[in-house]
Design a protein around this motif. Structure first.
Motif, PDB file in Angstrom:
ATOM      1  N   HIS A   1       0.669  -1.314  -0.043  1.00  0.00           N
ATOM      2  CA  HIS A   1      -0.080   0.176   0.066  1.00  0.00           C
ATOM      3  C   HIS A   1       0.860   1.153  -0.114  1.00  0.00           C
ATOM      4  O   HIS A   1       0.939   2.026   0.916  1.00  0.00           O
ATOM      5  CB  HIS A   1      -0.983  -0.080   1.164  1.00  0.00           C
ATOM      6  CG  HIS A   1      -2.189  -0.746   1.093  1.00  0.00           C
ATOM      7  ND1 HIS A   1      -3.354  -0.105   0.367  1.00  0.00           N
ATOM      8  CD2 HIS A   1      -2.861  -1.766   1.509  1.00  0.00           C
ATOM      9  CE1 HIS A   1      -4.083  -1.061  -0.028  1.00  0.00           C
ATOM     10  NE2 HIS A   1      -3.983  -2.014   1.044  1.00  0.00           N
ATOM     11  N   ALA A   2       1.403   1.266  -1.018  1.00  0.00           N
ATOM     12  CA  ALA A   2       2.393   2.748  -1.353  1.00  0.00           C
ATOM     13  C   ALA A   2       1.649   4.115  -1.655  1.00  0.00           C
ATOM     14  O   ALA A   2       2.383   4.903  -1.838  1.00  0.00           O
ATOM     15  CB  ALA A   2       3.509   2.183  -2.352  1.00  0.00           C
ATOM     16  N   CYS A   3       0.461   3.779  -1.802  1.00  0.00           N
ATOM     17  CA  CYS A   3      -0.400   5.073  -2.421  1.00  0.00           C
ATOM     18  C   CYS A   3      -1.218   5.595  -1.220  1.00  0.00           C
ATOM     19  O   CYS A   3      -2.187   6.349  -1.529  1.00  0.00           O
ATOM     20  CB  CYS A   3      -0.950   4.941  -3.510  1.00  0.00           C
ATOM     21  SG  CYS A   3      -1.417   6.369  -4.521  1.00  0.00           S
ATOM     22  N   GLY A   4      -1.392   4.830  -0.112  1.00  0.00           N
ATOM     23  CA  GLY A   4      -2.160   5.226   0.887  1.00  0.00           C
ATOM     24  C   GLY A   4      -3.600   4.796   1.133  1.00  0.00           C
ATOM     25  O   GLY A   4      -4.579   5.295   1.828  1.00  0.00           O
ATOM     26  N   HIS A   5      -4.070   3.805   0.178  1.00  0.00           N
ATOM     27  CA  HIS A   5      -5.231   3.380   0.095  1.00  0.00           C
ATOM     28  C   HIS A   5      -5.943   2.667   1.294  1.00  0.00           C
ATOM     29  O   HIS A   5      -6.932   2.464   1.727  1.00  0.00           O
ATOM     30  CB  HIS A   5      -5.379   2.345  -1.163  1.00  0.00           C
ATOM     31  CG  HIS A   5      -5.366   3.060  -2.457  1.00  0.00           C
ATOM     32  ND1 HIS A   5      -5.567   2.479  -3.693  1.00  0.00           N
ATOM     33  CD2 HIS A   5      -4.960   4.431  -2.668  1.00  0.00           C
ATOM     34  CE1 HIS A   5      -5.393   3.400  -4.841  1.00  0.00           C
ATOM     35  NE2 HIS A   5      -5.151   4.546  -4.106  1.00  0.00           N
ATOM     36  N   ASP A   6      -4.673   2.327   2.131  1.00  0.00           N
ATOM     37  CA  ASP A   6      -5.182   1.453   3.380  1.00  0.00           C
ATOM     38  C   ASP A   6      -5.629   2.722   4.310  1.00  0.00           C
ATOM     39  O   ASP A   6      -6.445   2.394   5.288  1.00  0.00           O
ATOM     40  CB  ASP A   6      -3.954   0.761   4.033  1.00  0.00           C
ATOM     41  CG  ASP A   6      -2.639   1.515   4.071  1.00  0.00           C
ATOM     42  OD1 ASP A   6      -2.659   2.687   3.115  1.00  0.00           O
ATOM     43  OD2 ASP A   6      -1.676   1.560   4.666  1.00  0.00           O
ATOM     44  N   VAL A   7      -5.071   3.705   4.244  1.00  0.00           N
ATOM     45  CA  VAL A   7      -5.439   5.135   5.026  1.00  0.00           C
ATOM     46  C   VAL A   7      -6.885   5.332   4.728  1.00  0.00           C
ATOM     47  O   VAL A   7      -7.700   5.866   5.581  1.00  0.00           O
ATOM     48  CB  VAL A   7      -4.468   6.319   4.964  1.00  0.00           C
ATOM     49  CG1 VAL A   7      -4.916   7.342   5.900  1.00  0.00           C
ATOM     50  CG2 VAL A   7      -3.048   5.679   5.202  1.00  0.00           C
ATOM     51  N   HIS A   8      -6.949   5.318   3.399  1.00  0.00           N
ATOM     52  CA  HIS A   8      -8.504   5.766   2.795  1.00  0.00           C
ATOM     53  C   HIS A   8      -9.456   5.038   3.212  1.00  0.00           C
ATOM     54  O   HIS A   8     -10.405   5.368   3.828  1.00  0.00           O
ATOM     55  CB  HIS A   8      -8.367   5.813   1.282  1.00  0.00           C
ATOM     56  CG  HIS A   8      -7.363   6.701   0.707  1.00  0.00           C
ATOM     57  ND1 HIS A   8      -6.980   6.648  -0.615  1.00  0.00           N
ATOM     58  CD2 HIS A   8      -6.447   7.382   1.127  1.00  0.00           C
ATOM     59  CE1 HIS A   8      -5.936   7.423  -1.015  1.00  0.00           C
ATOM     60  NE2 HIS A   8      -5.684   8.035   0.281  1.00  0.00           N
ATOM     61  N   SER A   9      -9.247   3.487   3.304  1.00  0.00           N
ATOM     62  CA  SER A   9     -10.472   2.695   3.443  1.00  0.00           C
ATOM     63  C   SER A   9     -10.432   2.860   5.216  1.00  0.00           C
ATOM     64  O   SER A   9     -11.687   2.949   5.877  1.00  0.00           O
ATOM     65  CB  SER A   9      -9.972   1.382   3.342  1.00  0.00           C
ATOM     66  OG  SER A   9     -10.154   1.029   1.959  1.00  0.00           O
ATOM     67  N   ALA A  10      -9.312   2.985   6.020  1.00  0.00           N
ATOM     68  CA  ALA A  10      -9.628   2.736   7.581  1.00  0.00           C
ATOM     69  C   ALA A  10     -10.240   4.406   7.921  1.00  0.00           C
ATOM     70  O   ALA A  10     -10.992   4.280   8.733  1.00  0.00           O
ATOM     71  CB  ALA A  10      -7.952   2.922   8.126  1.00  0.00           C
ATOM     72  N   SER A  11      -9.960   5.232   7.031  1.00  0.00           N
ATOM     73  CA  SER A  11     -10.506   6.695   7.459  1.00  0.00           C
ATOM     74  C   SER A  11     -11.916   6.612   7.106  1.00  0.00           C
ATOM     75  O   SER A  11     -12.865   7.013   8.047  1.00  0.00           O
ATOM     76  CB  SER A  11      -9.657   7.835   6.456  1.00  0.00           C
ATOM     77  OG  SER A  11      -8.568   7.993   7.146  1.00  0.00           O
TER      78      SER A  11
END
Length: 240
Positions: A104-114
């Motif tokens: 997850h080098a583009c931050g989509h893990d953060v997007h889904s978590a947020s």
């Protein structure tokens, strides 16, 4: 109407859980349109929150609904993407990618978590706002055709019809604790253009007798950069 203090209080309440969610998704990345375990995990979190949802949109996509008072009044959509990139992670953290060659080098893990954090907040105060909030967990943002266009084709903007949509993206250069907003399009979208550059073979010691296609391709890239110097980002978002 939900007060700002109420939102802040709920955000603090769910903060550690959102961190846990983000780290789980980060440690278990999946490539575009292969986000099956990610989709399972997101669905499980929605289950714990008691939020209704529909799965299987464009294979792995999820659409969830949080209905407030007078839910037919209007619908606001919040969107996050889920897919990772074909990159090997070199970080040394407890939640480093377990899937070799995927990160997850583009931050989509953060997007889904947020978005799941927002879902937790909204579902606790759904009796304090009018309308419906539609949550979109989108697959395949990193490839063409993108998951957004395919989900739209499958009707995610309807039933109920979306009046306003808000997407998000992490911005590492922005100060922690700040968020930026911009109406309309922001950042360049992905397109694929295929060019065939044909050269003329020859000996490397006699460059005048041949045409090196690598140099020609390099010149094309440099000229494109000159023509589009801003890479599609024309305005800075309003920062709050």
């Amino acid at each position: 109407m939900v007060s700002v203090d109420r939102i802040k209080s709920l955000a603090e309440k769910h903060f550690q859980k959102v961190i846990e969610i983000r780290r789980h998704i980060h440690a278990n990345p999946e490539l575009s349109f292969e986000e099956y375990k990610t989709s399972d995990y997101i669905a499980a979190v929605l289950d714990t929150l008691g939020i209704e949802y529909k799965r299987g949109i464009v294979k792995t996509g999820i659409v969830a609904l949080i209905k407030g008072k007078n839910p037919e009044k209007r619908t606001l959509m919040l969107r996050a993407d889920m897919d990772a990139l074909p990159i090997t992670e070199g970080n040394k953290t407890d939640y480093v990618s377990k899937n070799k060659g995927v990160m997850h080098a583009c931050g989509h893990d953060v997007h889904s978590a947020s978005l799941l954090g927002a879902a937790a907040i909204l579902t606790e105060c759904k009796d304090e706002f009018e309308g419906t909030v539609k949550l979109i967990f989108q697959p395949g943002e990193e490839v063409l055709p993108g998951g957004a266009s395919l989900m739209i084709q499958e009707g995610v903007l309807k039933n109920p019809e979306v009046k306003l949509a808000i997407a998000q993206h992490v911005h590492p250069s922005m100060e922690t604790g700040k968020v930026g907003f911009r109406k309309g399009m922001y950042m360049a979208s992905t397109d694929e253009i295929y060019l065939t550059v044909k050269g003329k073979g020859g000996h490397a010691a006699m460059p005048a007798d041949y045409n090196n296609p690598l140099l020609i391709a390099s010149e094309i890239l440099l000229e494109l950069k000159k023509k589009f110097p801003n890479d599609g980002q024309s305005e800075i978002p309003t920062v709050l």
